[in-house]
Scaffold this active site. Structure first.
Site, mmCIF file in Angstrom:
data_model
loop_
_atom_site.group_PDB
_atom_site.id
_atom_site.type_symbol
_atom_site.label_atom_id
_atom_site.label_comp_id
_atom_site.label_asym_id
_atom_site.label_seq_id
_atom_site.Cartn_x
_atom_site.Cartn_y
_atom_site.Cartn_z
ATOM 1 N N CYS A 49 0.835 -1.199 0.000
ATOM 2 C CA CYS A 49 0.000 0.000 0.000
ATOM 3 C C CYS A 49 0.875 1.256 0.000
ATOM 4 O O CYS A 49 2.000 1.225 -0.525
ATOM 5 C CB CYS A 49 -0.974 -0.014 1.172
ATOM 6 N N ASP A 108 -3.755 1.180 10.007
ATOM 7 C CA ASP A 108 -4.946 2.031 10.131
ATOM 8 C C ASP A 108 -5.467 2.012 11.552
ATOM 9 O O ASP A 108 -5.991 3.003 12.052
ATOM 10 C CB ASP A 108 -6.029 1.580 9.151
HETATM 11 C C1 RUB Z 1 -4.059 3.112 3.524
HETATM 12 C C2 RUB Z 1 -3.335 2.108 4.354
HETATM 13 C C3 RUB Z 1 -2.063 2.588 4.995
HETATM 14 C C4 RUB Z 1 -2.380 3.104 6.400
HETATM 15 C C5 RUB Z 1 -1.182 3.797 7.029
HETATM 16 O O1 RUB Z 1 -5.327 2.664 3.094
HETATM 17 O O2 RUB Z 1 -3.768 1.007 4.575
HETATM 18 O O3 RUB Z 1 -1.157 1.539 5.105
HETATM 19 O O4 RUB Z 1 -3.448 4.021 6.359
HETATM 20 O O5 RUB Z 1 -0.837 4.920 6.252
HETATM 21 P P1 RUB Z 1 -6.234 3.622 2.178
HETATM 22 P P2 RUB Z 1 -0.096 6.169 6.896
HETATM 23 O O6 RUB Z 1 -5.437 3.956 0.963
HETATM 24 O O7 RUB Z 1 -7.462 2.813 1.879
HETATM 25 O O8 RUB Z 1 -6.564 4.852 3.011
HETATM 26 O O9 RUB Z 1 1.185 5.620 7.494
HETATM 27 O O10 RUB Z 1 0.152 7.104 5.739
HETATM 28 O O11 RUB Z 1 -0.976 6.762 7.943
#
Ligand code: RUB
Length: 308
Positions: free
Chosen positions: A128, A197
């Site tokens: 991701c 998340d």
């Molecule tokens: C994003 C996702 C990321 C976490 C952490 O999912 O799973 O790994 O949110 O991201 P989506 P961060 O694209 O569906 O929002 O470290 O940037 O908070």
């Protein structure tokens, strides 16, 4: 009161124009700040109740990343109990700005702390697009460590494309693979690093769909599996038994249903990686084993939970 701007932010979060748990949280804090700055009324009680409503609109935008309600609650908590409109406005603006500044600082700290776990020659797999995971990778690279990254596409929304481009722009060697190639490549990987998340009290990590399969493959190949997450991604209600809701997004993101008559298409956006498959969690306060998640929660949210 006019909720237009708050609704606009909520809609951008729901449509994933604003995405990633950290950005979602920061934009919600920003929306509450702007709401407070634009408030024209003279009744403090009305102001407070409208702020609560704005908070609810934001919290309902997406269900899984706890950074969203945690950011909203952080700002609202500062406003509650204040008696004058100007006092409330100041409290909201200060709390929102403080949250955003702390969030950005936490990302930097996570980078510094996490980079200590990366050494020259490491091949790192990420899934991701996580700012926290990328902070670790880019910090290690800037320290002169000779690293390579494997980025998964992250179907169905291809956030892995963002990751691959961001890394390439910084000159970091990066290879893009399809999600189903993870087990094939795991033999070459030294470390997996992903974001989160939500993190539950038992140390389970909720992250983009596919994360738990990657953790399984890493476990099988005895590859270190690390999670980078700010402390506001720990989910307070899991301390009292709540389960983290997994968002199921529109089937159109996976395939056009009209081309598949009679076929059910499912699209869960996140999955749960059990603590047994996680070696460590890198927070801005230090590195913890997943089993210590409960301690982070008690330290961050202990007082608030007594009211539940
Ligand atoms: C994003 C996702 C990321 C976490 C952490 O999912 O799973 O790994 O949110 O991201 P989506 P961060 O694209 O569906 O929002 O470290 O940037 O908070």
């Amino acid at each position: 009161m006019n909720y237009e701007l708050v609704k606009e932010t909520a809609s951008k979060i729901a449509r994933m124009e604003i995405r990633g748990a950290a950005k979602i949280a920061q934009s919600a804090a920003q929306a509450l700040r702007d709401f407070a700055l634009n408030y024209q009324g003279e009744s403090a009680a009305k102001f407070l109740s409208e702020l609560e409503k704005a908070g609810t609109i934001l919290k309902e935008a997406r269900p899984t990343a706890v950074s969203l309600p945690n950011a909203v609650n952080y700002v609202l908590l500062a406003a509650r109990g204040k008696g004058e409109v100007e006092e409330i406005r100041r409290a909201v603006v200060n709390a929102a700005e403080d949250f955003i500044a702390r969030s950005k600082k936490a990302l930097g700290r996570i980078g510094e702390i996490g980079a200590r776990r990366i050494k020259s020659g490491d091949i790192i797999l990420t899934h991701c697009n996580s700012q926290a995971a990328l902070s670790v990778i880019t910090t290690a690279f800037r320290q002169g460590k000779d690293i390579e990254v494997i980025a998964t596409e992250s179907r169905p929304r291809y956030q892995g494309h963002i990751t691959a481009r961001q890394l390439a722009e910084q000159g970091i060697p990066v290879t893009l693979i399809v999600d189903s190639a993870v087990r094939t490549f795991m033999k070459e990987v030294d470390k997996v690093i992903v974001g989160a998340d939500s993190i539950a009290a038992n140390g389970a990590v909720i992250n983009k769909i596919g994360t738990s399969q990657i953790a399984l493959a890493a476990h099988e190949a005895r590859v270190v599996f690390m999670v980078a997450a700010e402390t506001y991604k720990f989910h307070p209600k899991t301390l009292i038994g709540a389960l983290v809701e997994i968002e199921e997004r529109p089937s159109e993101e996976v395939a056009n249903p009209e081309e598949f008559p009679g076929v059910k298409i499912r699209n869960p956006a996140f999955d749960v990686t059990p603590p047994e498959y996680i070696d460590l969690i890198i927070t801005e306060k230090g590195v913890i084993p997943p089993q210590a998640a409960i301690m982070v929660l008690k330290e961050e949210f202990g007082l608030e939970l007594e009211k539940e």
